[in-house]
Write a protein that holds these residues in place. Structure first.
Motif, mmCIF file in Angstrom:
data_model
loop_
_atom_site.group_PDB
_atom_site.id
_atom_site.type_symbol
_atom_site.label_atom_id
_atom_site.label_comp_id
_atom_site.label_asym_id
_atom_site.label_seq_id
_atom_site.Cartn_x
_atom_site.Cartn_y
_atom_site.Cartn_z
ATOM 1 N N PRO A 186 -30.630 -13.951 -3.215
ATOM 2 C CA PRO A 186 -30.626 -15.274 -3.833
ATOM 3 C C PRO A 186 -32.039 -15.693 -4.214
ATOM 4 C CG PRO A 186 -30.297 -15.462 -1.471
ATOM 5 C CD PRO A 186 -30.319 -14.001 -1.795
ATOM 6 N N ALA A 187 -32.139 -16.434 -5.302
ATOM 7 C CA ALA A 187 -33.417 -16.944 -5.778
ATOM 8 C C ALA A 187 -33.204 -18.377 -6.251
ATOM 9 C CB ALA A 187 -33.936 -16.075 -6.916
ATOM 10 N N LEU A 188 -34.276 -19.092 -6.388
ATOM 11 C CA LEU A 188 -34.225 -20.449 -6.894
ATOM 12 C C LEU A 188 -34.972 -20.480 -8.224
ATOM 13 C CD1 LEU A 188 -33.177 -23.262 -6.086
ATOM 14 C CD2 LEU A 188 -35.455 -23.731 -5.167
ATOM 15 N N THR A 189 -34.261 -20.810 -9.288
ATOM 16 C CA THR A 189 -34.837 -20.835 -10.625
ATOM 17 C C THR A 189 -34.591 -22.209 -11.238
ATOM 18 O OG1 THR A 189 -34.304 -18.482 -10.853
ATOM 19 C CG2 THR A 189 -34.863 -19.679 -12.871
ATOM 20 N N GLU A 190 -35.669 -22.954 -11.443
ATOM 21 C CA GLU A 190 -35.580 -24.293 -12.038
ATOM 22 C C GLU A 190 -34.543 -25.163 -11.338
ATOM 23 O OE1 GLU A 190 -35.092 -23.823 -16.267
ATOM 24 O OE2 GLU A 190 -36.957 -22.674 -16.444
ATOM 25 N N GLY A 191 -34.558 -25.123 -10.007
ATOM 26 C CA GLY A 191 -33.678 -25.979 -9.219
ATOM 27 C C GLY A 191 -32.247 -25.494 -9.090
ATOM 28 N N ARG A 192 -31.977 -24.254 -9.518
ATOM 29 C CA ARG A 192 -30.620 -23.703 -9.415
ATOM 30 C C ARG A 192 -30.662 -22.381 -8.676
ATOM 31 N NH1 ARG A 192 -27.787 -23.157 -14.882
ATOM 32 N NH2 ARG A 192 -26.092 -22.682 -13.470
ATOM 33 N N CYS A 193 -29.658 -22.142 -7.858
ATOM 34 C CA CYS A 193 -29.540 -20.869 -7.163
ATOM 35 C C CYS A 193 -29.120 -19.807 -8.167
ATOM 36 C CB CYS A 193 -28.512 -20.955 -6.040
ATOM 37 S SG CYS A 193 -29.006 -22.053 -4.694
ATOM 38 N N THR A 194 -29.835 -18.707 -8.183
ATOM 39 C CA THR A 194 -29.556 -17.602 -9.090
ATOM 40 C C THR A 194 -29.657 -16.307 -8.307
ATOM 41 O OG1 THR A 194 -31.887 -17.456 -9.719
ATOM 42 C CG2 THR A 194 -30.460 -18.828 -11.117
ATOM 43 N N ALA A 195 -29.325 -15.222 -8.964
ATOM 44 C CA ALA A 195 -29.419 -13.904 -8.339
ATOM 45 C C ALA A 195 -30.664 -13.203 -8.854
ATOM 46 C CB ALA A 195 -28.179 -13.068 -8.675
ATOM 47 N N SER A 196 -31.404 -12.610 -7.931
ATOM 48 C CA SER A 196 -32.500 -11.743 -8.346
ATOM 49 C C SER A 196 -32.051 -10.317 -8.046
ATOM 50 C CB SER A 196 -33.797 -12.116 -7.629
ATOM 51 O OG SER A 196 -33.682 -11.872 -6.250
ATOM 52 N N ASP B 58 -32.801 -27.606 -3.664
ATOM 53 C CA ASP B 58 -34.228 -27.928 -3.599
ATOM 54 C C ASP B 58 -35.019 -26.802 -2.960
ATOM 55 O OD1 ASP B 58 -33.872 -30.469 -4.744
ATOM 56 O OD2 ASP B 58 -33.354 -31.336 -2.794
ATOM 57 N N ASP B 59 -34.311 -25.905 -2.275
ATOM 58 C CA ASP B 59 -34.981 -24.839 -1.536
ATOM 59 C C ASP B 59 -34.105 -23.592 -1.591
ATOM 60 O OD1 ASP B 59 -35.548 -23.224 1.018
ATOM 61 O OD2 ASP B 59 -37.176 -24.694 1.034
ATOM 62 N N VAL B 60 -34.712 -22.433 -1.700
ATOM 63 C CA VAL B 60 -33.964 -21.177 -1.768
ATOM 64 C C VAL B 60 -33.143 -20.940 -0.498
ATOM 65 C CG1 VAL B 60 -35.769 -19.651 -0.869
ATOM 66 C CG2 VAL B 60 -34.108 -18.770 -2.531
ATOM 67 N N GLN B 61 -33.507 -21.585 0.597
ATOM 68 C CA GLN B 61 -32.753 -21.434 1.841
ATOM 69 C C GLN B 61 -31.319 -21.958 1.705
ATOM 70 O OE1 GLN B 61 -33.982 -19.642 4.319
ATOM 71 N NE2 GLN B 61 -35.864 -19.434 3.138
ATOM 72 N N ALA B 62 -31.077 -22.810 0.732
ATOM 73 C CA ALA B 62 -29.730 -23.332 0.501
ATOM 74 C C ALA B 62 -28.876 -22.363 -0.315
ATOM 75 C CB ALA B 62 -29.802 -24.673 -0.217
ATOM 76 N N ARG C 204 -21.221 -13.577 -6.179
ATOM 77 C CA ARG C 204 -21.580 -14.854 -6.784
ATOM 78 C C ARG C 204 -22.636 -15.517 -5.903
ATOM 79 N NH1 ARG C 204 -19.009 -13.364 -10.757
ATOM 80 N NH2 ARG C 204 -17.604 -14.655 -11.967
ATOM 81 N N VAL C 205 -23.549 -16.222 -6.542
ATOM 82 C CA VAL C 205 -24.577 -16.980 -5.835
ATOM 83 C C VAL C 205 -24.192 -18.455 -5.935
ATOM 84 C CG1 VAL C 205 -27.026 -17.576 -5.741
ATOM 85 C CG2 VAL C 205 -26.321 -15.264 -6.395
ATOM 86 N N TYR C 206 -24.289 -19.168 -4.817
ATOM 87 C CA TYR C 206 -23.962 -20.589 -4.811
ATOM 88 C C TYR C 206 -24.941 -21.342 -3.930
ATOM 89 C CZ TYR C 206 -21.749 -19.918 -0.208
ATOM 90 O OH TYR C 206 -21.504 -19.635 1.109
ATOM 91 N N SER C 207 -24.896 -22.654 -4.021
ATOM 92 C CA SER C 207 -25.742 -23.514 -3.203
ATOM 93 C C SER C 207 -24.899 -24.142 -2.101
ATOM 94 C CB SER C 207 -26.363 -24.620 -4.059
ATOM 95 O OG SER C 207 -27.003 -25.573 -3.232
ATOM 96 N N ALA C 208 -25.369 -24.005 -0.881
ATOM 97 C CA ALA C 208 -24.659 -24.600 0.257
ATOM 98 C C ALA C 208 -24.813 -26.120 0.263
ATOM 99 C CB ALA C 208 -25.180 -24.010 1.562
ATOM 100 N N THR C 209 -25.770 -26.655 -0.506
ATOM 101 C CA THR C 209 -25.971 -28.102 -0.548
ATOM 102 C C THR C 209 -25.378 -28.752 -1.795
ATOM 103 O OG1 THR C 209 -28.158 -27.808 -1.565
ATOM 104 C CG2 THR C 209 -28.077 -27.985 0.848
ATOM 105 N N ASP C 210 -24.932 -27.963 -2.761
ATOM 106 C CA ASP C 210 -24.362 -28.494 -3.995
ATOM 107 C C ASP C 210 -22.966 -27.935 -4.203
ATOM 108 O OD1 ASP C 210 -24.168 -29.835 -6.487
ATOM 109 O OD2 ASP C 210 -24.830 -28.044 -7.548
ATOM 110 N N GLY C 211 -22.180 -28.004 -3.191
ATOM 111 C CA GLY C 211 -20.824 -27.486 -3.278
ATOM 112 C C GLY C 211 -20.245 -27.357 -1.885
ATOM 113 N N ASP C 212 -18.986 -27.097 -1.840
ATOM 114 C CA ASP C 212 -18.281 -26.940 -0.568
ATOM 115 C C ASP C 212 -18.286 -25.457 -0.206
ATOM 116 O OD1 ASP C 212 -16.459 -26.719 1.524
ATOM 117 O OD2 ASP C 212 -15.048 -28.150 0.642
#
Length: 138
Positions: free
Chosen positions: A125-135, A59-63, A81-89
């Protein structure tokens, strides 16, 4: 002129040369005995890493987090690799990335692998349409 001199020095210094032994802190519990086995093990671990990262929703690029993965023979990470700290271990993702890096370190020394010496810049890290991506690079 300076760039061509720098490139000549890098080539002359044997940028793609590797050490005869794996990095001292690399611990591979079941080391592969052939390059083919190494490649198969690495591909399996990368698939596990990608599965652990999943959709990397946030929900936020901080994740969003970036992890270095693998090791080039010249040094430095093979990729990121870019990942989400809130959508994964996050601990599992970091551990898998470290295992891949250790495997690469082992294989680079054990099999005399070579690589290009290009620095793999860490992406931001970037947030694109609710997903963590790489800029672009940080």
């Amino acid at each position: 002129m300076r760039l061509s001199l720098l490139l000549a020095l890098l080539v002359a210094s044997g940028c793609s040369a590797v050490t005869d032994t794996p990095r001292g802190d690399a611990t591979v519990t079941d080391p592969p005995d052939t390059v083919e086995a190494y490649r198969a093990d690495r591909a399996e671990m990368m698939a596990q890493l990608d599965a652990a990262i999943g959709q990397a929703q946030a929900d936020d690029v901080q994740a969003c987090r970036v992890v270095a993965v693998g090791a080039k023979a010249c040094g430095g990470p093979a990729t990121h690799r870019v990942y989400s700290a809130t959508d994964g271990d996050a601990a599992e993702i970091e551990a898998l990335a470290e295992r891949i890096t250790e495997l690469d370190d082992y294989a680079n020394g054990a099999f005399g692998l070579v690589s290009n010496c290009m620095v793999e810049a860490e992406p931001a890290p970037a947030l694109t349409e609710g997903r963590c991506t790489a800029s672009g690079p940080r």
